[in-house]
Design an enzyme around this catalytic site. Sequence first.
Site, PDB file in Angstrom:
ATOM      1  N   ASN A 223      74.120  64.010  49.558  1.00  0.00           N
ATOM      2  CA  ASN A 223      74.360  63.237  50.769  1.00  0.00           C
ATOM      3  C   ASN A 223      74.908  61.857  50.661  1.00  0.00           C
ATOM      4  O   ASN A 223      75.623  61.274  51.095  1.00  0.00           O
ATOM      5  CB  ASN A 223      73.461  63.495  51.797  1.00  0.00           C
ATOM      6  CG  ASN A 223      71.895  62.960  51.429  1.00  0.00           C
ATOM      7  OD1 ASN A 223      71.644  62.844  50.136  1.00  0.00           O
ATOM      8  ND2 ASN A 223      71.152  62.728  52.331  1.00  0.00           N
TER       9      ASN A 223
ATOM     10  N   GLY B 199      65.556  64.969  47.604  1.00  0.00           N
ATOM     11  CA  GLY B 199      66.215  66.168  47.691  1.00  0.00           C
ATOM     12  C   GLY B 199      65.098  67.048  48.826  1.00  0.00           C
ATOM     13  O   GLY B 199      64.577  66.171  49.618  1.00  0.00           O
TER      14      GLY B 199
ATOM     15  N   THR C  59      62.633  69.086  50.706  1.00  0.00           N
ATOM     16  CA  THR C  59      61.203  69.408  50.430  1.00  0.00           C
ATOM     17  C   THR C  59      60.587  70.587  49.627  1.00  0.00           C
ATOM     18  O   THR C  59      59.714  70.503  48.846  1.00  0.00           O
ATOM     19  CB  THR C  59      60.337  69.473  51.990  1.00  0.00           C
ATOM     20  OG1 THR C  59      60.486  68.001  52.530  1.00  0.00           O
ATOM     21  CG2 THR C  59      58.908  69.686  51.862  1.00  0.00           C
TER      22      THR C  59
ATOM     23  N   GLU D 208      61.387  61.771  47.533  1.00  0.00           N
ATOM     24  CA  GLU D 208      61.966  61.471  48.707  1.00  0.00           C
ATOM     25  C   GLU D 208      62.274  62.680  49.191  1.00  0.00           C
ATOM     26  O   GLU D 208      63.435  63.041  48.694  1.00  0.00           O
ATOM     27  CB  GLU D 208      62.905  60.195  48.549  1.00  0.00           C
ATOM     28  CG  GLU D 208      62.347  59.015  47.871  1.00  0.00           C
ATOM     29  CD  GLU D 208      61.709  58.099  48.641  1.00  0.00           C
ATOM     30  OE1 GLU D 208      61.357  58.547  49.872  1.00  0.00           O
ATOM     31  OE2 GLU D 208      61.193  57.014  48.280  1.00  0.00           O
TER      32      GLU D 208
ATOM     33  N   CYS E  52      68.597  62.044  55.528  1.00  0.00           N
ATOM     34  CA  CYS E  52      67.023  62.389  55.525  1.00  0.00           C
ATOM     35  C   CYS E  52      66.600  61.579  56.776  1.00  0.00           C
ATOM     36  O   CYS E  52      65.668  61.835  57.223  1.00  0.00           O
ATOM     37  CB  CYS E  52      66.511  61.989  54.194  1.00  0.00           C
ATOM     38  SG  CYS E  52      66.859  60.508  53.675  1.00  0.00           S
TER      39      CYS E  52
ATOM     40  N   GLU F 119      60.620  53.676  47.246  1.00  0.00           N
ATOM     41  CA  GLU F 119      61.616  53.159  46.474  1.00  0.00           C
ATOM     42  C   GLU F 119      62.025  51.870  47.268  1.00  0.00           C
ATOM     43  O   GLU F 119      61.656  51.559  48.211  1.00  0.00           O
ATOM     44  CB  GLU F 119      63.084  54.179  46.525  1.00  0.00           C
ATOM     45  CG  GLU F 119      62.431  55.294  46.134  1.00  0.00           C
ATOM     46  CD  GLU F 119      63.762  56.080  45.686  1.00  0.00           C
ATOM     47  OE1 GLU F 119      64.427  56.639  46.615  1.00  0.00           O
ATOM     48  OE2 GLU F 119      63.740  56.597  44.350  1.00  0.00           O
TER      49      GLU F 119
HETATM   50  P1  NAD Z   1      68.131  70.089  46.927  1.00  0.00           P
HETATM   51  O1  NAD Z   1      66.572  69.720  47.075  1.00  0.00           O
HETATM   52  O2  NAD Z   1      68.716  71.076  47.065  1.00  0.00           O
HETATM   53  O3  NAD Z   1      68.592  69.282  45.565  1.00  0.00           O
HETATM   54  C1  NAD Z   1      68.474  67.901  45.128  1.00  0.00           C
HETATM   55  C2  NAD Z   1      68.665  67.748  43.789  1.00  0.00           C
HETATM   56  O4  NAD Z   1      67.526  68.597  42.925  1.00  0.00           O
HETATM   57  C3  NAD Z   1      69.862  68.434  43.290  1.00  0.00           C
HETATM   58  O5  NAD Z   1      70.376  67.505  42.326  1.00  0.00           O
HETATM   59  C4  NAD Z   1      69.756  69.686  42.492  1.00  0.00           C
HETATM   60  O6  NAD Z   1      70.602  70.263  41.731  1.00  0.00           O
HETATM   61  C5  NAD Z   1      68.209  69.549  42.162  1.00  0.00           C
HETATM   62  N1  NAD Z   1      67.406  70.542  41.842  1.00  0.00           N
HETATM   63  C6  NAD Z   1      67.542  71.836  42.654  1.00  0.00           C
HETATM   64  N2  NAD Z   1      66.523  72.598  42.094  1.00  0.00           N
HETATM   65  C7  NAD Z   1      65.950  72.056  41.184  1.00  0.00           C
HETATM   66  C8  NAD Z   1      64.857  72.382  40.329  1.00  0.00           C
HETATM   67  N3  NAD Z   1      63.894  73.543  40.437  1.00  0.00           N
HETATM   68  N4  NAD Z   1      64.305  71.470  39.459  1.00  0.00           N
HETATM   69  C9  NAD Z   1      64.893  70.207  39.305  1.00  0.00           C
HETATM   70  N5  NAD Z   1      65.903  69.918  40.124  1.00  0.00           N
HETATM   71  C10 NAD Z   1      66.547  70.689  41.143  1.00  0.00           C
HETATM   72  O7  NAD Z   1      68.544  68.937  48.136  1.00  0.00           O
HETATM   73  P2  NAD Z   1      69.974  68.630  48.473  1.00  0.00           P
HETATM   74  O8  NAD Z   1      70.383  69.962  49.370  1.00  0.00           O
HETATM   75  O9  NAD Z   1      70.899  68.355  47.518  1.00  0.00           O
HETATM   76  O10 NAD Z   1      69.749  67.585  49.560  1.00  0.00           O
HETATM   77  C11 NAD Z   1      69.620  67.890  50.959  1.00  0.00           C
HETATM   78  C12 NAD Z   1      67.829  67.535  51.025  1.00  0.00           C
HETATM   79  O11 NAD Z   1      67.571  66.109  50.507  1.00  0.00           O
HETATM   80  C13 NAD Z   1      67.490  67.645  52.600  1.00  0.00           C
HETATM   81  O12 NAD Z   1      66.225  67.926  52.689  1.00  0.00           O
HETATM   82  C14 NAD Z   1      67.393  66.118  52.746  1.00  0.00           C
HETATM   83  O13 NAD Z   1      66.303  65.619  53.756  1.00  0.00           O
HETATM   84  C15 NAD Z   1      66.812  65.397  51.307  1.00  0.00           C
HETATM   85  N6  NAD Z   1      67.065  63.978  51.356  1.00  0.00           N
HETATM   86  C16 NAD Z   1      65.945  63.366  51.129  1.00  0.00           C
HETATM   87  C17 NAD Z   1      66.158  61.794  51.154  1.00  0.00           C
HETATM   88  C18 NAD Z   1      65.043  60.971  51.144  1.00  0.00           C
HETATM   89  O14 NAD Z   1      65.021  59.714  50.715  1.00  0.00           O
HETATM   90  N7  NAD Z   1      63.728  61.284  51.715  1.00  0.00           N
HETATM   91  C19 NAD Z   1      67.531  61.214  50.859  1.00  0.00           C
HETATM   92  C20 NAD Z   1      68.644  62.254  50.882  1.00  0.00           C
HETATM   93  C21 NAD Z   1      68.335  63.618  50.983  1.00  0.00           C
END
Ligand code: NAD
Length: 451
Positions: A129, A204, A206, A226, A260, A430
Amino acid sequence: MLQVIEPATETVLEQIPRAGAAEADAAVARAKAAHPGWRAIAPADRAKLLYELADLVESALDELALLEARNAGKPITDARGEMGMVLDTFRYYAGAPERMLGDTIPVGGGQAFTVREPLGVVALITPWNFPLTIAAWKMAPALAAGNTIVLKPAELTPLTALRFERLASEVLPPGVVNVVAGPGSTVGSRLVAHPDVAKVAFTGSTSVGRAIAASAAHTIKRVTLELGGKSANVIFADADLERAAAAAPTAVFGNAGQDCCARSRILVQRSAVERFMALLEPHVRAIVVGDPLDEDTQMGPLISASQRDAVASFVPAGAPVAFQGSVPCGPGYWFAPTVLYPVDRGARAVTEEIFGPVAVVIPFEDEAEAIEIANDTIYGLSGSVWTENGARALRVARAMETGVLSINTNTSVRVATPFGGFKQSGVGRELGPHALDAYSEVKSIYYATEG
Ligand code: NAD
Protein backbone atom coordinates in the site's frame (compact mmCIF):
# COMPACT_ATOMS: atom_id res chain seq x y z
CA MET A 1 9.07 -14.25 -14.01
CA LEU A 2 7.04 -11.91 -11.82
CA GLN A 3 4.53 -9.92 -13.85
CA VAL A 4 4.06 -6.52 -12.25
CA ILE A 5 0.59 -5.15 -13.06
CA GLU A 6 -0.52 -1.52 -13.33
CA PRO A 7 -3.84 -1.49 -11.42
CA ALA A 8 -5.31 1.47 -13.34
CA THR A 9 -4.96 -0.30 -16.70
CA GLU A 10 -4.81 -4.00 -15.68
CA THR A 11 -1.82 -4.37 -18.03
CA VAL A 12 1.73 -5.62 -17.36
CA LEU A 13 3.96 -2.73 -16.30
CA GLU A 14 7.17 -4.74 -16.07
CA GLN A 15 8.40 -8.32 -15.84
CA ILE A 16 11.11 -9.05 -13.32
CA PRO A 17 12.82 -12.24 -12.19
CA ARG A 18 10.91 -13.98 -9.40
CA ALA A 19 13.27 -14.68 -6.51
CA GLY A 20 12.94 -17.76 -4.31
CA ALA A 21 14.49 -19.21 -1.17
CA ALA A 22 17.92 -19.57 -2.84
CA GLU A 23 18.02 -15.84 -3.66
CA ALA A 24 16.92 -15.07 -0.10
CA ASP A 25 19.82 -17.16 1.24
CA ALA A 26 22.27 -15.46 -1.11
CA ALA A 27 21.07 -12.01 -0.02
CA VAL A 28 21.46 -12.91 3.66
CA ALA A 29 24.98 -14.18 2.93
CA ARG A 30 25.89 -10.89 1.20
CA ALA A 31 24.41 -8.87 4.08
CA LYS A 32 26.26 -11.00 6.64
CA ALA A 33 29.56 -10.57 4.83
CA ALA A 34 29.05 -6.80 4.61
CA HIS A 35 28.09 -6.32 8.25
CA PRO A 36 31.52 -6.19 9.97
CA GLY A 37 32.71 -3.50 7.56
CA TRP A 38 29.50 -1.45 7.80
CA ARG A 39 29.35 -1.45 11.60
CA ALA A 40 33.04 -0.53 11.80
CA ILE A 41 32.60 2.68 9.81
CA ALA A 42 32.95 5.66 12.15
CA PRO A 43 29.58 7.22 13.03
CA ALA A 44 30.32 10.51 11.27
CA ASP A 45 31.38 8.66 8.10
CA ARG A 46 28.30 6.43 8.18
CA ALA A 47 26.19 9.59 8.57
CA LYS A 48 27.93 11.13 5.54
CA LEU A 49 27.17 8.07 3.40
CA LEU A 50 23.53 8.14 4.46
CA TYR A 51 23.25 11.86 3.61
CA GLU A 52 24.74 11.06 0.19
CA LEU A 53 22.16 8.32 -0.25
CA ALA A 54 19.42 10.81 0.67
CA ASP A 55 20.76 13.22 -1.96
CA LEU A 56 20.58 10.45 -4.57
CA VAL A 57 17.01 9.68 -3.55
CA GLU A 58 16.21 13.39 -3.93
CA SER A 59 17.63 13.43 -7.45
CA ALA A 60 15.39 10.45 -8.36
CA LEU A 61 12.28 11.73 -6.61
CA ASP A 62 10.13 12.34 -9.71
CA GLU A 63 11.11 9.03 -11.25
CA LEU A 64 10.32 7.16 -8.02
CA ALA A 65 6.98 8.97 -7.64
CA LEU A 66 5.92 8.06 -11.18
CA LEU A 67 6.93 4.43 -10.68
CA GLU A 68 5.04 4.24 -7.36
CA ALA A 69 1.95 5.95 -8.81
CA ARG A 70 1.78 3.50 -11.72
CA ASN A 71 2.65 0.35 -9.80
CA ALA A 72 0.48 1.00 -6.71
CA GLY A 73 -2.27 2.91 -8.56
CA LYS A 74 -1.99 5.94 -6.29
CA PRO A 75 -2.59 9.55 -7.37
CA ILE A 76 0.64 11.12 -8.60
CA THR A 77 0.21 14.01 -6.14
CA ASP A 78 0.06 11.50 -3.27
CA ALA A 79 3.03 9.58 -4.65
CA ARG A 80 5.11 12.77 -4.72
CA GLY A 81 4.16 13.45 -1.10
CA GLU A 82 5.13 9.92 -0.12
CA MET A 83 8.51 10.16 -1.86
CA GLY A 84 9.01 13.41 0.05
CA MET A 85 8.51 11.43 3.24
CA VAL A 86 10.98 8.79 2.04
CA LEU A 87 13.55 11.54 1.62
CA ASP A 88 12.72 13.11 5.00
CA THR A 89 13.07 9.71 6.64
CA PHE A 90 16.56 9.16 5.21
CA ARG A 91 17.65 12.69 6.18
CA TYR A 92 16.22 12.31 9.71
CA TYR A 93 18.10 9.05 10.38
CA ALA A 94 21.25 10.03 8.48
CA GLY A 95 22.21 12.12 11.49
CA ALA A 96 21.47 9.31 13.92
CA PRO A 97 24.79 7.39 13.99
CA GLU A 98 26.26 10.22 16.05
CA ARG A 99 23.19 10.44 18.30
CA MET A 100 23.10 6.82 19.50
CA LEU A 101 23.98 7.64 23.04
CA GLY A 102 24.38 5.47 26.13
CA ASP A 103 24.18 6.11 29.87
CA THR A 104 26.80 6.29 32.57
CA ILE A 105 25.54 4.58 35.69
CA PRO A 106 26.82 5.16 39.23
CA VAL A 107 27.95 1.87 40.84
CA GLY A 108 30.60 0.98 43.42
CA GLY A 109 34.16 -0.14 42.60
CA GLY A 110 34.24 1.01 39.02
CA GLN A 111 32.33 2.59 36.22
CA ALA A 112 29.27 1.21 34.47
CA PHE A 113 28.01 2.49 31.16
CA THR A 114 25.88 1.39 28.25
CA VAL A 115 26.46 1.39 24.52
CA ARG A 116 24.16 0.54 21.63
CA GLU A 117 25.21 -2.28 19.33
CA PRO A 118 23.73 -3.12 15.93
CA LEU A 119 21.82 -6.39 15.61
CA GLY A 120 23.50 -7.68 12.44
CA VAL A 121 21.45 -8.69 9.41
CA VAL A 122 17.84 -7.52 9.56
CA ALA A 123 15.05 -8.66 7.26
CA LEU A 124 12.44 -6.09 6.28
CA ILE A 125 9.15 -7.40 4.88
CA THR A 126 6.74 -4.82 3.49
CA PRO A 127 3.21 -4.52 2.01
CA TRP A 128 1.94 -3.01 -1.25
CA ASN A 129 0.00 0.00 0.00
CA PHE A 130 2.88 2.43 0.70
CA PRO A 131 5.71 0.43 -0.85
CA LEU A 132 8.81 2.62 -0.62
CA THR A 133 7.57 4.75 2.28
CA ILE A 134 7.15 1.82 4.67
CA ALA A 135 10.41 0.32 3.43
CA ALA A 136 12.18 3.63 4.17
CA TRP A 137 10.77 3.69 7.71
CA LYS A 138 12.64 0.43 8.26
CA MET A 139 15.73 0.82 6.07
CA ALA A 140 16.86 4.24 7.28
CA PRO A 141 16.99 3.54 11.05
CA ALA A 142 18.28 0.00 10.48
CA LEU A 143 21.21 1.27 8.40
CA ALA A 144 21.89 4.22 10.71
CA ALA A 145 22.12 1.85 13.67
CA GLY A 146 24.82 -0.15 11.86
CA ASN A 147 22.85 -3.11 10.50
CA THR A 148 22.88 -4.50 6.99
CA ILE A 149 19.51 -5.22 5.43
CA VAL A 150 17.56 -7.60 3.23
CA LEU A 151 14.30 -6.03 2.03
CA LYS A 152 11.48 -8.15 0.67
CA PRO A 153 8.89 -5.90 -0.95
CA ALA A 154 5.35 -7.11 -1.71
CA GLU A 155 5.12 -9.12 -4.94
CA LEU A 156 2.58 -6.65 -6.32
CA THR A 157 4.77 -3.55 -5.88
CA PRO A 158 8.50 -4.32 -6.03
CA LEU A 159 9.58 -1.65 -8.54
CA THR A 160 10.55 1.30 -6.33
CA ALA A 161 12.41 -1.00 -3.92
CA LEU A 162 14.45 -2.41 -6.81
CA ARG A 163 15.18 1.10 -8.09
CA PHE A 164 16.22 2.10 -4.56
CA GLU A 165 18.62 -0.86 -4.37
CA ARG A 166 20.39 0.43 -7.47
CA LEU A 167 20.63 3.92 -5.97
CA ALA A 168 22.03 2.54 -2.72
CA SER A 169 24.67 0.55 -4.62
CA GLU A 170 26.06 3.85 -5.95
CA VAL A 171 27.09 5.09 -2.48
CA LEU A 172 27.01 2.26 0.06
CA PRO A 173 29.46 -0.65 0.23
CA PRO A 174 28.31 -3.83 -1.60
CA GLY A 175 26.00 -6.08 0.40
CA VAL A 176 24.74 -3.40 2.82
CA VAL A 177 21.37 -3.05 1.04
CA ASN A 178 19.83 -6.11 -0.61
CA VAL A 179 16.37 -6.37 -2.19
CA VAL A 180 14.80 -9.75 -2.93
CA ALA A 181 11.54 -9.58 -4.88
CA GLY A 182 9.56 -12.78 -4.51
CA PRO A 183 6.61 -14.37 -2.75
CA GLY A 184 6.03 -14.25 0.98
CA SER A 185 5.59 -18.01 1.09
CA THR A 186 9.15 -18.64 -0.14
CA VAL A 187 11.35 -15.55 0.22
CA GLY A 188 9.50 -14.06 3.21
CA SER A 189 9.22 -17.25 5.21
CA ARG A 190 12.85 -18.15 4.44
CA LEU A 191 14.06 -14.80 5.77
CA VAL A 192 12.01 -15.23 8.94
CA ALA A 193 13.42 -18.70 9.56
CA HIS A 194 17.01 -17.91 8.54
CA PRO A 195 19.48 -18.46 11.39
CA ASP A 196 21.68 -15.56 10.24
CA VAL A 197 18.86 -13.01 10.37
CA ALA A 198 18.80 -11.27 13.76
CA LYS A 199 15.55 -9.39 13.39
CA VAL A 200 12.44 -9.21 11.26
CA ALA A 201 10.63 -5.91 10.82
CA PHE A 202 7.29 -6.67 9.21
CA THR A 203 4.41 -4.53 8.03
CA GLY A 204 1.34 -6.29 6.71
CA SER A 205 -1.75 -8.16 7.74
CA THR A 206 -2.36 -9.34 11.28
CA SER A 207 -2.72 -12.95 10.08
CA VAL A 208 0.72 -13.01 8.42
CA GLY A 209 2.12 -11.12 11.42
CA ARG A 210 0.95 -13.94 13.69
CA ALA A 211 2.67 -16.54 11.47
CA ILE A 212 5.89 -14.51 11.45
CA ALA A 213 5.91 -14.10 15.24
CA ALA A 214 5.43 -17.86 15.64
CA SER A 215 8.21 -18.72 13.17
CA ALA A 216 10.61 -16.10 14.57
CA ALA A 217 10.17 -17.60 18.04
CA HIS A 218 12.21 -20.66 16.98
CA THR A 219 15.38 -18.58 16.65
CA ILE A 220 14.34 -15.93 19.24
CA LYS A 221 14.53 -13.24 16.59
CA ARG A 222 13.70 -9.67 17.47
CA VAL A 223 10.43 -8.79 15.80
CA THR A 224 8.68 -5.52 15.03
CA LEU A 225 5.15 -5.96 13.71
CA GLU A 226 3.04 -3.21 12.15
CA LEU A 227 -0.31 -4.83 11.41
CA GLY A 228 -3.93 -4.08 10.62
CA GLY A 229 -6.26 -1.44 11.96
CA LYS A 230 -9.91 -0.47 12.36
CA SER A 231 -9.50 3.05 13.61
CA ALA A 232 -12.15 5.38 14.95
CA ASN A 233 -12.75 9.00 14.00
CA VAL A 234 -14.69 10.30 17.02
CA ILE A 235 -16.69 13.46 16.36
CA PHE A 236 -18.49 15.22 19.21
CA ALA A 237 -21.47 17.53 18.63
CA ASP A 238 -19.42 20.53 19.80
CA ALA A 239 -16.73 19.96 17.14
CA ASP A 240 -16.25 22.20 14.14
CA LEU A 241 -18.50 19.89 12.12
CA GLU A 242 -17.69 21.49 8.78
CA ARG A 243 -13.98 20.89 9.24
CA ALA A 244 -14.59 17.39 10.60
CA ALA A 245 -16.81 16.51 7.63
CA ALA A 246 -14.32 17.94 5.15
CA ALA A 247 -11.48 15.93 6.73
CA ALA A 248 -13.27 12.62 7.25
CA PRO A 249 -13.09 11.45 3.59
CA THR A 250 -9.31 11.82 3.44
CA ALA A 251 -9.03 10.00 6.76
CA VAL A 252 -10.71 6.90 5.37
CA PHE A 253 -10.55 7.11 1.56
CA GLY A 254 -6.92 8.25 1.28
CA ASN A 255 -4.93 5.69 -0.75
CA ALA A 256 -8.35 4.27 -1.74
CA GLY A 257 -8.81 3.18 1.87
CA GLN A 258 -5.83 0.85 1.62
CA ASP A 259 -4.27 2.40 4.66
CA CYS A 260 -3.66 0.69 7.99
CA CYS A 261 -4.46 4.03 9.69
CA ALA A 262 -7.77 4.49 7.84
CA ARG A 263 -10.34 5.96 10.23
CA SER A 264 -12.95 3.61 8.80
CA ARG A 265 -15.33 3.86 11.77
CA ILE A 266 -16.78 7.36 11.94
CA LEU A 267 -18.32 7.79 15.40
CA VAL A 268 -20.63 10.80 15.62
CA GLN A 269 -22.51 12.10 18.67
CA ARG A 270 -26.15 11.27 18.05
CA SER A 271 -27.42 14.86 18.32
CA ALA A 272 -25.11 15.85 15.41
CA VAL A 273 -25.44 12.80 13.12
CA GLU A 274 -28.01 14.27 10.77
CA ARG A 275 -26.12 17.52 10.26
CA PHE A 276 -22.80 15.69 9.93
CA MET A 277 -24.17 13.32 7.24
CA ALA A 278 -25.53 16.30 5.27
CA LEU A 279 -22.10 17.96 5.45
CA LEU A 280 -20.22 14.76 4.58
CA GLU A 281 -22.23 13.72 1.52
CA PRO A 282 -21.06 16.41 -0.94
CA HIS A 283 -17.42 15.80 0.02
CA VAL A 284 -17.74 12.08 -0.70
CA ARG A 285 -19.59 12.61 -3.98
CA ALA A 286 -16.94 15.14 -5.09
CA ILE A 287 -13.95 12.79 -4.70
CA VAL A 288 -12.21 12.60 -8.09
CA VAL A 289 -11.56 8.90 -8.76
CA GLY A 290 -9.56 8.14 -11.88
CA ASP A 291 -6.24 7.97 -13.70
CA PRO A 292 -3.47 8.10 -11.06
CA LEU A 293 -1.29 10.15 -13.42
CA ASP A 294 -3.86 12.94 -13.75
CA GLU A 295 -2.91 15.85 -11.46
CA ASP A 296 -6.58 16.30 -10.41
CA THR A 297 -7.11 12.71 -9.32
CA GLN A 298 -7.74 12.23 -5.60
CA MET A 299 -8.31 8.48 -5.53
CA GLY A 300 -6.96 5.71 -7.75
CA PRO A 301 -7.99 2.08 -8.22
CA LEU A 302 -7.54 -0.70 -5.70
CA ILE A 303 -4.37 -2.74 -6.00
CA SER A 304 -5.85 -5.87 -7.60
CA ALA A 305 -9.00 -7.65 -8.70
CA SER A 306 -8.91 -9.86 -5.63
CA GLN A 307 -8.63 -6.81 -3.35
CA ARG A 308 -11.64 -5.28 -5.14
CA ASP A 309 -13.61 -8.50 -4.63
CA ALA A 310 -12.67 -8.59 -0.96
CA VAL A 311 -13.82 -4.98 -0.48
CA ALA A 312 -17.02 -5.61 -2.44
CA SER A 313 -17.91 -8.43 -0.05
CA PHE A 314 -18.44 -5.75 2.65
CA VAL A 315 -21.08 -4.02 0.50
CA PRO A 316 -23.41 -6.82 -0.65
CA ALA A 317 -26.73 -6.16 -2.36
CA GLY A 318 -29.06 -4.52 0.16
CA ALA A 319 -26.21 -3.07 2.25
CA PRO A 320 -27.18 0.21 3.99
CA VAL A 321 -25.38 2.54 1.54
CA ALA A 322 -26.04 6.13 2.63
CA PHE A 323 -24.14 7.58 -0.34
CA GLN A 324 -21.30 6.77 -2.73
CA GLY A 325 -18.89 8.55 -5.03
CA SER A 326 -18.44 7.55 -8.66
CA VAL A 327 -15.77 5.64 -10.58
CA PRO A 328 -14.55 5.59 -14.21
CA CYS A 329 -15.76 2.98 -16.71
CA GLY A 330 -13.33 0.63 -18.44
CA PRO A 331 -10.27 -1.21 -17.17
CA GLY A 332 -8.89 -0.65 -13.66
CA TYR A 333 -9.75 -2.11 -10.26
CA TRP A 334 -12.15 0.70 -9.31
CA PHE A 335 -14.32 0.87 -6.23
CA ALA A 336 -16.47 3.90 -5.37
CA PRO A 337 -15.97 5.62 -2.01
CA THR A 338 -18.89 4.34 0.06
CA VAL A 339 -20.48 5.38 3.35
CA LEU A 340 -22.64 2.84 5.18
CA TYR A 341 -25.30 4.08 7.64
CA PRO A 342 -27.09 2.92 9.74
CA VAL A 343 -25.13 -0.23 10.52
CA ASP A 344 -25.48 -3.07 12.97
CA ARG A 345 -22.54 -3.01 15.43
CA GLY A 346 -21.92 -6.70 14.79
CA ALA A 347 -21.74 -6.32 10.99
CA ARG A 348 -18.49 -7.37 9.27
CA ALA A 349 -18.04 -3.84 7.92
CA VAL A 350 -17.97 -2.61 11.54
CA THR A 351 -15.71 -5.26 13.06
CA GLU A 352 -13.25 -6.25 10.28
CA GLU A 353 -10.53 -4.30 8.54
CA ILE A 354 -11.84 -3.61 5.01
CA PHE A 355 -8.70 -2.06 3.47
CA GLY A 356 -10.75 -0.29 0.83
CA PRO A 357 -12.85 2.87 0.47
CA VAL A 358 -15.75 1.90 2.73
CA ALA A 359 -16.65 3.77 5.93
CA VAL A 360 -19.30 3.09 8.53
CA VAL A 361 -20.99 5.81 10.60
CA ILE A 362 -21.92 4.85 14.17
CA PRO A 363 -23.79 7.19 16.54
CA PHE A 364 -22.90 7.50 20.25
CA GLU A 365 -24.64 9.24 23.14
CA ASP A 366 -21.86 10.54 25.34
CA GLU A 367 -18.12 10.46 26.07
CA ALA A 368 -18.26 7.11 27.87
CA GLU A 369 -20.06 5.42 25.01
CA ALA A 370 -17.71 6.97 22.42
CA ILE A 371 -14.72 5.46 24.23
CA GLU A 372 -16.46 2.11 24.66
CA ILE A 373 -17.26 1.84 20.94
CA ALA A 374 -13.86 3.15 19.82
CA ASN A 375 -12.09 0.50 21.91
CA ASP A 376 -14.44 -2.34 20.91
CA THR A 377 -12.00 -3.87 18.41
CA ILE A 378 -9.02 -6.21 18.40
CA TYR A 379 -7.03 -3.42 16.72
CA GLY A 380 -5.45 -0.27 18.13
CA LEU A 381 -3.42 1.59 15.55
CA SER A 382 -4.74 5.07 14.95
CA GLY A 383 -7.65 7.42 15.57
CA SER A 384 -8.90 10.99 15.83
CA VAL A 385 -10.99 13.04 18.23
CA TRP A 386 -12.89 16.14 17.18
CA THR A 387 -14.23 18.47 19.89
CA GLU A 388 -13.80 22.12 20.88
CA ASN A 389 -13.61 21.02 24.53
CA GLY A 390 -9.87 20.69 25.17
CA ALA A 391 -10.14 18.75 28.42
CA ARG A 392 -12.48 16.23 26.80
CA ALA A 393 -10.17 15.95 23.78
CA LEU A 394 -7.31 14.94 26.06
CA ARG A 395 -9.45 12.62 28.20
CA VAL A 396 -10.71 10.74 25.14
CA ALA A 397 -7.28 10.71 23.49
CA ARG A 398 -5.80 9.13 26.62
CA ALA A 399 -8.64 6.61 26.93
CA MET A 400 -8.51 5.38 23.34
CA GLU A 401 -6.42 2.22 23.07
CA THR A 402 -4.34 3.20 20.03
CA GLY A 403 -0.69 3.84 19.32
CA VAL A 404 -1.23 7.02 17.33
CA LEU A 405 -3.92 9.65 17.82
CA SER A 406 -4.74 13.10 16.47
CA ILE A 407 -6.97 15.87 17.83
CA ASN A 408 -9.03 18.00 15.44
CA THR A 409 -7.05 16.77 12.43
CA ASN A 410 -6.30 13.53 10.59
CA THR A 411 -2.58 13.97 10.51
CA SER A 412 -0.83 11.62 12.87
CA VAL A 413 2.18 10.19 11.03
CA ARG A 414 5.38 12.18 11.13
CA VAL A 415 9.01 11.10 10.72
CA ALA A 416 9.98 12.47 14.13
CA THR A 417 7.16 10.83 16.12
CA PRO A 418 6.81 7.13 17.00
CA PHE A 419 4.34 5.04 15.03
CA GLY A 420 2.90 1.65 15.92
CA GLY A 421 -0.03 -0.23 17.32
CA PHE A 422 -1.65 -1.28 20.57
CA LYS A 423 -3.36 -4.68 20.84
CA GLN A 424 -3.37 -6.76 17.64
CA SER A 425 -2.21 -3.81 15.52
CA GLY A 426 1.35 -4.71 16.32
CA VAL A 427 4.44 -4.84 18.47
CA GLY A 428 7.10 -2.14 18.67
CA ARG A 429 7.44 1.33 17.21
CA GLU A 430 8.81 2.77 13.98
CA LEU A 431 9.89 6.35 13.23
CA GLY A 432 11.13 8.90 15.74
CA PRO A 433 14.01 8.05 18.07
CA HIS A 434 12.21 4.84 19.10
CA ALA A 435 13.05 3.13 15.80
CA LEU A 436 16.75 3.27 16.64
CA ASP A 437 16.04 1.25 19.79
CA ALA A 438 14.25 -1.30 17.62
CA TYR A 439 17.37 -1.83 15.48
CA SER A 440 19.96 -2.02 18.24
CA GLU A 441 20.70 -3.82 21.50
CA VAL A 442 21.75 -2.17 24.75
CA LYS A 443 25.06 -3.46 26.05
CA SER A 444 26.01 -2.83 29.66
CA ILE A 445 29.77 -2.55 30.35
CA TYR A 446 31.40 -2.48 33.77
CA TYR A 447 34.99 -1.27 34.11
CA ALA A 448 36.48 -2.13 37.51
CA THR A 449 38.69 0.60 38.94
CA GLU A 450 39.38 -0.99 42.32
CA GLY A 451 40.77 -4.29 43.48
P1 NAD B 1 0.34 -9.30 3.77
O1 NAD B 1 0.42 -9.61 5.21
O2 NAD B 1 -0.41 -10.22 2.89
O3 NAD B 1 1.79 -9.19 3.13
C1 NAD B 1 2.78 -8.30 3.64
C2 NAD B 1 4.15 -8.81 3.23
O4 NAD B 1 4.38 -10.07 3.86
C3 NAD B 1 4.31 -9.06 1.74
O5 NAD B 1 5.62 -8.69 1.35
C4 NAD B 1 4.13 -10.56 1.63
O6 NAD B 1 4.77 -11.11 0.51
C5 NAD B 1 4.79 -11.02 2.92
N1 NAD B 1 4.38 -12.35 3.39
C6 NAD B 1 3.22 -12.99 3.15
N2 NAD B 1 3.23 -14.19 3.77
C7 NAD B 1 4.41 -14.30 4.41
C8 NAD B 1 5.00 -15.29 5.23
N3 NAD B 1 4.36 -16.43 5.52
N4 NAD B 1 6.23 -15.08 5.73
C9 NAD B 1 6.87 -13.92 5.49
N5 NAD B 1 6.37 -12.95 4.70
C10 NAD B 1 5.15 -13.12 4.18
O7 NAD B 1 -0.24 -7.81 3.70
P2 NAD B 1 -0.61 -6.95 2.43
O8 NAD B 1 -1.85 -7.55 1.84
O9 NAD B 1 0.59 -6.77 1.56
O10 NAD B 1 -0.94 -5.54 3.10
C11 NAD B 1 -2.16 -5.27 3.68
C12 NAD B 1 -2.12 -5.42 5.18
O11 NAD B 1 -1.03 -4.69 5.72
C13 NAD B 1 -3.35 -4.84 5.86
O12 NAD B 1 -3.82 -5.71 6.86
C14 NAD B 1 -2.83 -3.56 6.51
O13 NAD B 1 -3.54 -3.12 7.61
C15 NAD B 1 -1.44 -3.90 6.83
N6 NAD B 1 -0.62 -2.69 6.92
C16 NAD B 1 -0.21 -2.28 8.15
C17 NAD B 1 0.55 -1.13 8.28
C18 NAD B 1 1.02 -0.65 9.63
O14 NAD B 1 1.96 0.12 9.69
N7 NAD B 1 0.44 -1.07 10.72
C19 NAD B 1 0.90 -0.40 7.16
C20 NAD B 1 0.48 -0.85 5.92
C21 NAD B 1 -0.28 -2.02 5.82
